[in-house]
Scaffold this active site. Structure first.
Site, PDB file in Angstrom:
ATOM      1  N   ASP A  91       0.832  -1.203   0.000  1.00  0.00           N
ATOM      2  CA  ASP A  91       0.000   0.000   0.000  1.00  0.00           C
ATOM      3  C   ASP A  91       0.868   1.256   0.000  1.00  0.00           C
ATOM      4  O   ASP A  91       1.960   1.242  -0.573  1.00  0.00           O
ATOM      5  CB  ASP A  91      -0.948  -0.042   1.223  1.00  0.00           C
ATOM      6  CG  ASP A  91      -2.252   0.675   0.959  1.00  0.00           C
ATOM      7  OD1 ASP A  91      -2.229   1.919   0.834  1.00  0.00           O
ATOM      8  OD2 ASP A  91      -3.309   0.010   0.869  1.00  0.00           O
ATOM      9  N   HIS A 140      -3.644   5.361   4.010  1.00  0.00           N
ATOM     10  CA  HIS A 140      -4.445   4.221   3.596  1.00  0.00           C
ATOM     11  C   HIS A 140      -3.872   2.902   4.128  1.00  0.00           C
ATOM     12  O   HIS A 140      -4.586   2.106   4.758  1.00  0.00           O
ATOM     13  CB  HIS A 140      -4.479   4.235   2.059  1.00  0.00           C
ATOM     14  CG  HIS A 140      -5.465   3.339   1.421  1.00  0.00           C
ATOM     15  ND1 HIS A 140      -5.091   2.216   0.726  1.00  0.00           N
ATOM     16  CD2 HIS A 140      -6.813   3.403   1.347  1.00  0.00           C
ATOM     17  CE1 HIS A 140      -6.178   1.632   0.235  1.00  0.00           C
ATOM     18  NE2 HIS A 140      -7.232   2.332   0.602  1.00  0.00           N
ATOM     19  N   SER A 174     -11.633  -1.231  -0.098  1.00  0.00           N
ATOM     20  CA  SER A 174     -10.313  -1.151   0.544  1.00  0.00           C
ATOM     21  C   SER A 174     -10.347  -1.664   1.966  1.00  0.00           C
ATOM     22  O   SER A 174      -9.373  -2.227   2.451  1.00  0.00           O
ATOM     23  CB  SER A 174      -9.867   0.305   0.645  1.00  0.00           C
ATOM     24  OG  SER A 174      -9.342   0.741  -0.550  1.00  0.00           O
TER      25      SER A 174
END
Ligand SMILES: *[C@@H]1O[C@H](CO)[C@@H](O)[C@H](O)[C@H]1NC(C)=O
Ligand SMILES: *[C@@H]1O[C@H](CO)[C@@H](O)[C@H](O)[C@H]1NC(C)=O
Ligand SMILES: *[C@@H]1O[C@H](CO)[C@@H](O)[C@H](O)[C@H]1NC(C)=O
Ligand SMILES: *[C@@H]1O[C@H](CO)[C@@H](O)[C@H](O)[C@H]1NC(C)=O
Length: 854
Positions: A186, A224, A396
């Site tokens: 990520d 994220h 996600s």
């Protein structure tokens, strides 16, 4: 071996230093096993950097200049070839370039994290008092004092009882992810967060954007990955909440915070792959309903390397978020990461168990789990010392929950292989109580929906089944030949169908017992791709919508060697008639042609001991359509379904279609043709799992071989006209015709085979003469978008030219004719030097389309 060790040492020290994309041009090369990369470097004026991650015989090189529109390696190889040609008469020539099996200049491109969607106002529903009390007792009994645990409804939902991943009963048994490691691929992972520090696994982590050890979030919007990591392994302490596997480890591979090359992405996907067991990936190509992108060949090879060698051979587990493009009509089968058979694709449902507007549907979706929607989102850790986040959402946030559940299952049973986890997921998923296109898969007794896969993941059920699970036998596969259709697609509700009959013998030869994944690789030309949709119908009657209409997709590219995937046929035998139906439901000026397709069945082997590993995928796996023909005993029929009385699509034309003219024949001849289709495979002897389609499906010197569309109808006409019935029963006729056909086919195949090899040889010779002019010509296009995409190797279909160019790059490394013969087992084997694994590498040579992912 010594070489490899030395090379690895170099690589560890050189990992960060070498690939300076601002100053250097970088290259990834695949070379023959017995060739020293240093020698290749010397001959091609390259600087050698070290191995390319875990990919066998792949290395990285660079030149100390930066010339965006110039391919140093390709040019150097052309030069060498030219010089060799000039000195053809006996001169000593460097043959090192023959050992370069693949080369690719590395270009940077950006991968996108799946959108972080903002969430609507907080949910208003009131907690259920008894559930709140129970939750408190539960937390106390588990020693969970994390301040936001009660908000982590996905772990324990006291507002909508039952709408959580059902994990507390797993924790109560002491199964909390110990010894499992999940790598978050990520935009970084805040290893200094008080909620992650104790579970951070530094040795499995790397920053591929800044080329430093720790994947620390460095950009202002790098949160994220940290939020995803928190969902999996937030520590049980006094900070924020807990992860699904709160005693498990997390590592980070930072790839989303800047552009990255295919080589680096490939390294990331197998980084520390003995210790990183699961790779959690919440990103992909844009979910705009227009993109159609697949991982480049190096990344595909990395994933195959991962599932074959990672985790001590049990296989790395890749978990992918399915994508947030549902509102754009996007479909995860247009994303080559989520539709890979090597990834577990996870979609979302919200805290009320409803389908959130963003979660895509597709036949490759295995399972769903909780995420944002109905006024709330996932509560997790954020970047910062003790920062929490209440708004993590989209698919996600769903993917990591499944990765966390797998971490628990692996603690309960560390022997699970990558396919075991997919089986457990299918068999324990809980059906969503919502209307959808649910279809009963009778072979496993589970219902499948394109919107929800097999349902929602249930941690308790999955871990319970994992405990006593007996591993499935190794993966086997069966490939049909390329099935040529070459027929215009009617507009409107009708579809164009094409069949392929899979026989028990075919699967026995392929050592394939029962199915898991099914893939269809196809070529369709169309002036507006989004108008198309495709169904796959299995012998058992399950229907997979492998491609769906996408209103935004105006590309005039059609489908170019695109591989669609379905998990809906899990557990089927695979025996019987498979039908592809291509539709163009939008009646407008845009039209197209269904060119060809190829069915690939993947699943559990019959005999584990004799099952080889899949050869590494190569970009030429699906090439050479033009050399393939339908066996003259029509295994495929081109038909517009007989929905009579709707003359929209040009009924006159349909009258002449094979299916119609076939009707009188069908009564007597259909069994013959299916018997013959099985004998086709039997008579050509090679088991399909060699992946060598050329041998499997040789050119046939028949009058029909140049006009494939008619070959189907011709053969079906011929049989009844020429052959008498002998006055015997249909069954006997079948036997007689079957035998005759078998013998004929065998003879034809034999003849065709030699013809084919000779023709092939000729072609290579003539190609050698001007091969590099072709490549030169390609170079002209390097400024165009196609060229850039080719460098990334990431575009499939969006730009047909890009794909073609990639193929030609291989041509530059075409082996000599002697090797061409060798590839067919005809030439001498003088350079093998007893290396047992050699065969596998040969599949990367352009002449031999090896078995592959797509
Ligand atoms: C959830 O877990 C409990 C044990 O904690 C189990 O009894 C129950 O069956 C599970 N729910 C489902 C749907 O499997
Ligand atoms: C975890 O790994 C350690 C060291 O490899 C081993 O001693 C231990 O038994 C493992 N624990 C579990 C629960 O598998
Ligand atoms: C699982 O295996 C254990 C140990 O082998 C055994 O005691 C138990 O009965 C098995 N459970 C099931 C459901 O088969
Ligand atoms: C598509 O439409 C054009 C114009 O109507 C026609 O000439 C062409 O043959 C059609 N192509 C196919 C594949 O149907």
């Amino acid at each position: 071996m010594k070489l490899m060790r030395w090379v690895s040492l170099l690589a560890i020290t050189g990992l960060s230093a070498a690939r300076d994309y601002a100053a250097h041009d970088n290259y990834a090369l695949h070379i023959s096993p017995n060739t020293r990369p240093q020698d290749v470097a010397q001959h091609l004026d390259l600087l050698f950097d070290g191995p390319l991650g875990e990919l066998e015989d792949h290395y990285l090189f660079h030149v100390e200049t930066r010339q965006p529109d110039y391919d140093h390696v390709q040019t150097a190889i052309e030069d060498l070839r030219r010089r060799r040609r000039k000195r053809e008469a006996g001169a000593e020539l460097p043959n090192i370039l023959d050992h370069v099996l693949f080369a690719q200049k590395q270009e940077l491109h950006k991968r996108f994290p799946l959108h972080k969607r903002s969430v609507l106002p907080r949910q208003q529903d009131l907690p259920v008092d008894s559930m709140v009390q129970k939750g408190k007792e539960l937390a106390a009994s588990l020693g969970i004092n994390d301040p936001i645990f009660q908000e982590q409804w996905h772990l324990y939902n006291h507002v909508q009882p039952g709408h959580d991943i059902n994990v507390t009963g797993v924790w109560a048994q002491g199964i909390t992810g110990k010894n499992s490691t999940v790598c978050i691929v990520d935009d970084g992972l805040d290893m200094d967060s008080d909620d992650l520090r104790d579970n951070y696994f530094a040795a499995g982590s790397y920053d591929f954007n800044d080329h430093v050890e720790d994947p620390k979030p460095r950009l202002s919007d790098d949160h994220h990955g940290t939020r995803c990591a928190g969902e999996i392994a937030a520590v049980r302490n006094d900070v924020c909440g807990v992860g699904v596997a709160y005693d498990g480890k997390v590592s980070g591979a930072r790839i989303l915070s800047g552009p990255i090359s295919d080589a680096d992405e490939a390294i990331a996907m197998t980084y520390a792959y003995q210790d990183n067991w699961i790779y959690s990936c919440s990103w992909g190509p844009p979910d705009d309903g227009q993109s159609m992108e697949a991982p480049g060949i190096l990344i595909k090879r990395a994933m195959v390397t991962g599932i074959q060698k990672g985790r001590g051979g049990l296989g790395s587990v890749y978990v992918f978020a399915i994508g947030n493009g549902a509102a754009n009509d996007d479909n995860c089968n247009f994303d080559g990461y989520t539709n890979s058979i090597y990834s577990v694709s996870v979609g979302g449902i919200d805290r009320k168990g409803l389908h959130p507007y963003y979660s895509e549907k597709c036949s490759a979706q295995l399972v769903v789990t909780y995420s944002s929607g109905s006024g709330d989102a996932i509560h997790t850790t954020d970047v910062g010392k003790d920062k929490c986040y209440t708004n993590h959402g989209g698919t996600s946030a769903a993917g990591p929950l499944v990765a966390g559940i797998y971490a628990l299952a692996m603690e309960a049973n560390p022997h699970l292989n990558w396919r075991d986890l997919q089986w457990l997921t299918v068999l324990t998923a809980v059906k969503i109580d919502q209307p959808s296109d649910w279809e009963m898969n009778k072979d496993i007794g589970r219902e499948f929906s394109h919107q929800y896969g097999y349902g929602k993941a249930d941690a308790y059920a999955l871990v319970e089944m994992a405990k006593n699970w007996t591993s499935v036998k190794p993966q086997a596969w069966f490939y049909s030949p390329w099935l040529h259709v070459k027929h215009p697609i009617p507009q409107g509700d009708k579809g164009l169908t094409s069949d392929f009959e899979v026989t028990a013998d075919m699967l026995k030869t392929a050592n394939l017992e029962r199915l898991e994944h099914v893939t269809v690789t196809m070529n369709v030309e169309h002036t507006r791709r989004g108008d198309l949709s495709v169904e796959l119908r299995s012998p058992s009657g399950m229907v997979s919508h492998i491609a769906t209409h996408r209103r935004n997709d105006a590309a005039s590219a059609g489908y170019v060697d695109w591989t669609f995937m379905s998990v809906a046929h899990w557990g089927e035998s695979g025996i019987g008639k498979w039908t592809v139906v291509v539709k163009d439901t939008n009646v407008n000026e845009h039209n197209g042609t269904f060119t060809d397709w190829k069915l690939k069945l993947w699943g559990e082997s019959i005999d584990a001991a004799s099952q080889p590993l899949l050869p590494m995928p190569s970009e030429s796996d699906d090439d050479d359509h033009d050399d393939m023909h339908i066996p003259t005993v029509g295994t495929t029929s081109v038909a517009v379904p007989t929905e009579t009385g709707s003359p929209e699509g040009n009924p006159d034309d349909h009258q002449h279609r094979p299916v119609n003219s076939k009707h009188p024949v069908t009564a007597t001849a259909t069994p013959t043709s299916s018997a013959a289709s099985s004998s086709t495979s039997a008579s050509t002897t090679l088991p399909p799992n060699t992946g060598d389609e050329k041998v499997e499906d040789p050119d046939k010197p028949t009058p029909t071989s140049s006009a494939t569309p008619t070959s189907t109808s011709m053969s079906e006409h011929l049989l009844p006209h020429i052959f008498p019935t002998f006055g015997v029963t249909k069954k006997t006729q079948v036997w007689i015709y079957g035998s005759i056909t078998l013998i004929l086919i065998f003879l034809c195949a034999l003849g065709g085979y030699y013809l084919h090899v000779r023709r092939k040889k000729k072609r290579w010779m003539s190609r050698d003469d001007y091969g590099f002019e072709m490549v030169d010509h390609d170079d002209d296009g390097h400024d165009g978008p196609g060229a850039a995409m080719n460098g990334n190797g990431a575009v499939n279909g969006a730009n047909g030219a890009a794909k073609k160019k990639a193929g030609r790059l291989y041509d530059a490394f075409a082996p000599d004719d002697s090797e061409a013969e060798d590839a067919f087992g005809l030439g001498s084997d003088d350079e093998s030097e007893g290396r047992p694994s050699k065969d596998r590498y040969r599949d990367d040579e352009p002449l031999r389309p090896g078995a592959g992912v797509r």
